[in-house]
Design an enzyme around this catalytic site. Sequence first.
Site, PDB file in Angstrom:
ATOM      1  N   ASP A 530       0.861  -1.174   0.000  1.00 13.51           N
ATOM      2  CA  ASP A 530       0.000   0.000   0.000  1.00 13.51           C
ATOM      3  C   ASP A 530       0.909   1.239   0.000  1.00 13.51           C
ATOM      4  O   ASP A 530       2.123   1.136   0.194  1.00 13.51           O
ATOM      5  CB  ASP A 530      -0.887  -0.040   1.246  1.00 13.51           C
ATOM      6  CG  ASP A 530      -1.869   1.108   1.297  1.00 13.51           C
ATOM      7  OD1 ASP A 530      -2.357   1.499   0.233  1.00 13.51           O
ATOM      8  OD2 ASP A 530      -2.131   1.614   2.400  1.00 13.51           O
ATOM      9  N   THR A 532      -0.125   4.816   1.506  1.00  8.04           N
ATOM     10  CA  THR A 532      -0.286   5.611   2.717  1.00  8.04           C
ATOM     11  C   THR A 532      -0.057   4.761   3.969  1.00  8.04           C
ATOM     12  O   THR A 532      -0.716   3.745   4.171  1.00  8.04           O
ATOM     13  CB  THR A 532      -1.691   6.241   2.780  1.00  8.04           C
ATOM     14  OG1 THR A 532      -1.913   6.993   1.593  1.00  8.04           O
ATOM     15  CG2 THR A 532      -1.824   7.141   3.995  1.00  8.04           C
ATOM     16  N   ASP A 729      -1.590  -1.358   6.172  1.00  8.88           N
ATOM     17  CA  ASP A 729      -1.799  -0.922   7.548  1.00  8.88           C
ATOM     18  C   ASP A 729      -3.236  -0.527   7.859  1.00  8.88           C
ATOM     19  O   ASP A 729      -3.558  -0.214   9.001  1.00  8.88           O
ATOM     20  CB  ASP A 729      -0.884   0.269   7.871  1.00  8.88           C
ATOM     21  CG  ASP A 729      -1.339   1.544   7.154  1.00  8.88           C
ATOM     22  OD1 ASP A 729      -1.922   1.424   6.057  1.00  8.88           O
ATOM     23  OD2 ASP A 729      -1.121   2.639   7.702  1.00  8.88           O
TER      24      ASP A 729
END
Length: 841
Positions: A530, A532, A729
């Site tokens: 990912d 961000t 996350d």
Amino acid sequence: MKHQYIISGMSCNGCRTKVEKTLNEIEGIHAEVNLNPGEATITMEKHVATEKLQEALSATGNYTIEMKTAENSGENAVKSCCSSKKEHSHHDHSKKASIPHNATGVFYCPMHCEGDKTYDKPGDCPVCGMDLVPQVAISHTQFTCPMHPEVISNEPGDCPICGMDLLPIQASGEENKSYTDLLKKMKIAVLFTLPIFIISMSEMIPNNPLYDIMPIEKWNWVQFLFSIPVLFYAGWMFFVRAYKSIVTWNLNMFTLIGIGTSVAFLFSVVGMFFPDIFPSEFKSHHGTIHLYFEAATVIITLVLLGQLLEAKAHGQTNGAIKELLKLAPTEATLVENGIDKVISIHSIKKGDLLRVKPGEKIPVDGKITTGESHIDESMITGEPIPVDKKAGDSIISGTINGTKSFVMTAEKVGSETMLSQIIQMVNDASRSRAPIQKLADKVAKYFVPTVVLISVLTFIIWAKFGPEPSYVYALINAIAVLIIACPCALGLATPMSVMVGVGKGAQFGILIKNAEALENMNKIDVLITDKTGTITEGKPSVEKVYAVNNDENFLLQNIASLNQHSEHPLAKAVVNFAKAENISVVEVLDFETITGKGVIGTIENKRIALGNKKLMLQVNASISSEIENKVTAEQNLGKTVSYIAIDQNVLGYVTITDAIKENSAQAIKELINQGVEVIMLTGDNANTAKAVAEQLHLSSFKADCLPEDKLKEIECLQAEGKIVAMAGDGINDAPALAKSNIGIAMGTGTDVAIESAKITLVKGDLNGIVKAKNLSHAVMSNIKQNLFFAFIYNTLGVPIAAGILYPVFGILLSPMLAALAMSLSSVSVIVNALRLRNLKL
């Protein structure tokens, strides 16, 4: 849809495999079953009634299944299905392998003969006879079998399956009890074996001086009497284990030891009391029978030495966890009504204000309310540089305060703290089985019967074709084959390395959920990441708000109000920016989050939408060419831009920046050099994603990804035969983390992401993935080395013990040397595994 169930009736890995296979045969579901605790995670395409699941399980065994609820989640679902022959024909357990309500420890078999099964008492593994070893726990002491992790006991004792000594789980004073008992037995064995050995070896001396003191018949009586405490006290546990292994048909190393030493001892006793029943070739020139009390006692003593070394090594393998346990302080300073009061750490409650003085350990997880300091987090993250912390920053239990005092709020206490979770995760992973262990299990299954057959054939061949006294040669070589072939090293090869490796990972902030993840991490071809919070800091900040009509405060009030209840990092950035500009928020109605697109709601009868271009299309908002061009320019600089629409008219945008983590570029470069393809999948727009990808020199990326898009991408790669790791996350990453071969969660992310992942990086950066891969490579290399040691000893040892070198070189291997070689094979595996403790990641 995914549901959790509690399954009762399982007590061994065979049960677990049967239950999992049965559930997976039901159409439309995928089940993953754990043995301890007895739980199943079932993913369904459509709802399947619990009654149908129960019907399928009832048809295959005495198992029960029920939906996991708040009321039953604390209960132990591990109940023995092997407590009677009716329930499970391949075992006959005298005790239930269950964890009592007041359990204080967990013991398991380091060979994982029955998977994740644990015991509540120390003792012997019922399958392989190894000493049960302890799982390190935070408090209280429990005991388990090193061969059967499903056996758990509150007290030391024997494994109800194989009779091995149960070993303590946790790092406490009781941990050395097994070692102390073995040391005592070792001293007794040496005390009585040494005289027997001297008496026996003196026969090689011309004009033996011992015969001037007493005739050989009386010295034989001395050997007989001295052998009794060695065999029937110091080594009695080996015969118990051998008996249990034969009765339950779980043949193991103690089967071979028991048979070999029993034959030597019984032959000597019969030869001493009834010498006339033996042929002349069994007799010496004195007219007495050749006795082998020294062989039996020396073998027992050497095997006992091996067990003693193993008991000491098992304590060393948990060294990393013990160090973590030491991090937890015992006291804290409570601030109550302005007064400082020292209390036990167990008395801390959520919401308590705690004062942390310079040099003290952080007592629990929480946030700083007043003050600031720098915190040494190296014991949790593996990073040596202290981290600056100020009011509002999160801090972790067990880390060390610097030179300033501050007050913190307790947010997580007891088992909820990160330190406690790390210890629990390391415990669970240490007890899990790596797929490569199936090779050792498969070999061990056929190994012992094969060795017994080779021993019988050795006796027959030597008796028929060997030199005189042929029967003596036949007996000695047959015993030597049994002794040298003990597969202890084969069983230790994998679990010893896994235990040390998982503990080493914990020291560097790499939390590994199970041994399978540790092994597969070494095989990954592709890393999906990912953006961000994974590649970037995950701490976005608003750079500017642009309004077509120049009324930026009006737009800021609307979007801040819209985001005031959202937990998304971008939403928090907007709210924090509004607060800094002294913009007040207003009430929002009909708030709704559109996953992967943005948020919508109603403010003062106006429909407000904040999000990406997909959301604007969904709400039919028109975007002017002026705004489109400005947004594209911002995105090309790597910034995240969200459109703002009021009543289907885009009136502006908000630009948000999120800095790339310092070590992201270095970590990605290292992974690419190791042959791993790194692909960035992000929900951000193509222009922003391209700018970040170019900055990091990524070969591939995909933008505007919804959670299902990430899932599909992983499925496509897996269909091509790729081993895929996913790093993320957020909650939106959870499905992809679960689907990937190796899910890697950033420790700074959400609990849902961490729960879905196989590996958690406490520090939460890509450099941890490099360390995890290096650790995996080192552990797998270590396991292969151990398996080589185990196989080479047995492959070379058995033929030599059988006498294959005698016709050409005249070389024979005595049972005593065979016992020494067998012990050395185990020691070599243990020492090699412990080398991982010095690994630098």
